[in-house]
Design an enzyme around this catalytic site. Structure first.
Site, PDB file in Angstrom:
ATOM      1  N   GLU A   1      -1.964  -9.392  -6.252  1.00 45.39           N
ATOM      2  CA  GLU A   1      -2.194 -10.215  -5.074  1.00 45.39           C
ATOM      3  C   GLU A   1      -3.565 -10.838  -5.269  1.00 45.39           C
ATOM      4  O   GLU A   1      -4.584 -10.147  -5.243  1.00 45.39           O
ATOM      5  CB  GLU A   1      -2.163  -9.364  -3.804  1.00 45.39           C
ATOM      6  CG  GLU A   1      -2.281 -10.163  -2.524  1.00 45.39           C
ATOM      7  CD  GLU A   1      -2.229  -9.280  -1.294  1.00 45.39           C
ATOM      8  OE1 GLU A   1      -3.298  -8.782  -0.864  1.00 45.39           O
ATOM      9  OE2 GLU A   1      -1.113  -9.063  -0.776  1.00 45.39           O
TER      10      GLU A   1
ATOM     11  N   ASP B   1     -10.909  -9.067   6.922  1.00 43.83           N
ATOM     12  CA  ASP B   1     -11.414  -8.270   5.805  1.00 43.83           C
ATOM     13  C   ASP B   1     -12.740  -7.608   6.143  1.00 43.83           C
ATOM     14  O   ASP B   1     -13.524  -8.111   6.943  1.00 43.83           O
ATOM     15  CB  ASP B   1     -11.585  -9.161   4.565  1.00 43.83           C
ATOM     16  CG  ASP B   1     -10.260  -9.517   3.947  1.00 43.83           C
ATOM     17  OD1 ASP B   1      -9.552  -8.599   3.510  1.00 43.83           O
ATOM     18  OD2 ASP B   1      -9.917 -10.720   3.909  1.00 43.83           O
TER      19      ASP B   1
END
Length: 246
Positions: free
Chosen positions: A29, A40
């Site tokens: 990914e 994140d």
């Protein structure tokens, strides 16, 4: 394995990707750097800042995708803002031409979902969807209907890089809800910070993506990334002797 694109110059990046693939990752990914990566945690945000400081973000990402796709099936993880700036149709075609098999827009706006799905479909890209655990049952079917490839069920509701305990029963319940509305495979990540946690999560899902532990190693001690990859791969599939999933 999740790897941010452009973290290192091209030659070093190719070397790291090759080492991680040989150590046991069977899917990449590749993260497209973004300045406002709100889902994140600090490690991946720092990796993105390093990449952004180097410039030529999209070009570097496409080169990373091209190399990764020659090693393992590769999907791209991105936020909507880069998709919007480059144009969904244009970016989908670029990613497909580079060899990606799919692209997941983690913050895909509801009012842009159809356009993105059409653009990806035309480029022959799958469109995995990240499904927050708080989505009500009435909304799960609608999210799943626009997905292809897989549904991504975060193991933690915290940002990436979470290192605390996981509510495994809650994740099990959530995967059951997802499977009730879609035949797509269920993939998990976020908060799976150790091989031991990966081993606990693996029976609940069809695959696991490991991100922050590998990114942390790549940022600070890249020579350790292959051994760490191998440890996660072994935990996820202890009986495999060659290709393992991570």
């Amino acid at each position: 394995m999740f790897v941010p694109a452009g973290l290192y110059p091209a030659r070093a990046e190719r070397r790291h990707l090759g080492q991680i693939a040989r150590a046991g990752a069977d899917l990449f990914e590749i993260g497209l750097a973004h300045h406002d990566a709100g889902l994140d945690g600090p490690v991946i945000q720092a990796a993105y800042r390093r990449t952004l400081s180097r410039g030529h973000v999209l070009g570097r990402a496409l080169r990373a995708v091209e190399h990764a796709a020659g090693l393992r099936p590769t999907v791209v993880m991105t936020y909507w803002d880069p998709v919007s700036r480059h144009g969904p149709e244009h970016l989908a075609r670029l990613l497909a031409d580079a060899g990606a098999v799919g692209a997941m827009v983690v913050d895909l706006p509801d009012d842009q979902a159809e356009r993105w799905q059409d653009a990806a479909h035309d480029a022959h890209l799958s469109t995995p969807r990240l499904v927050p655990r708080h989505v009500a049952d009435t909304g799960l079917a609608a999210v799943a209907a626009g997905a292809s490839g897989w549904l991504y069920a975060p193991a933690s509701t915290a940002p990436t890089g979470y290192r605390g305990p996981l509510d495994v029963p809650a994740l099990a319940d959530f995967t059951t809800r997802l499977r009730a509305v879609s035949p797509l495979p269920v993939v998990s990540g976020v908060g799976i910070s150790t091989p031991a946690l990966a081993e606990r999560i693996a029976p609940l899902v069809d695959a696991v993506v490991i991100g922050t532990p590998i990114v942390r190693a790549l940022m600070t001690a890249p020579a350790q990334a292959p051994a760490l990859t191998a440890a996660f791969a072994q935990a996820l599939n202890p009986y495999a002797t060659t290709e393992t999933r991570a």
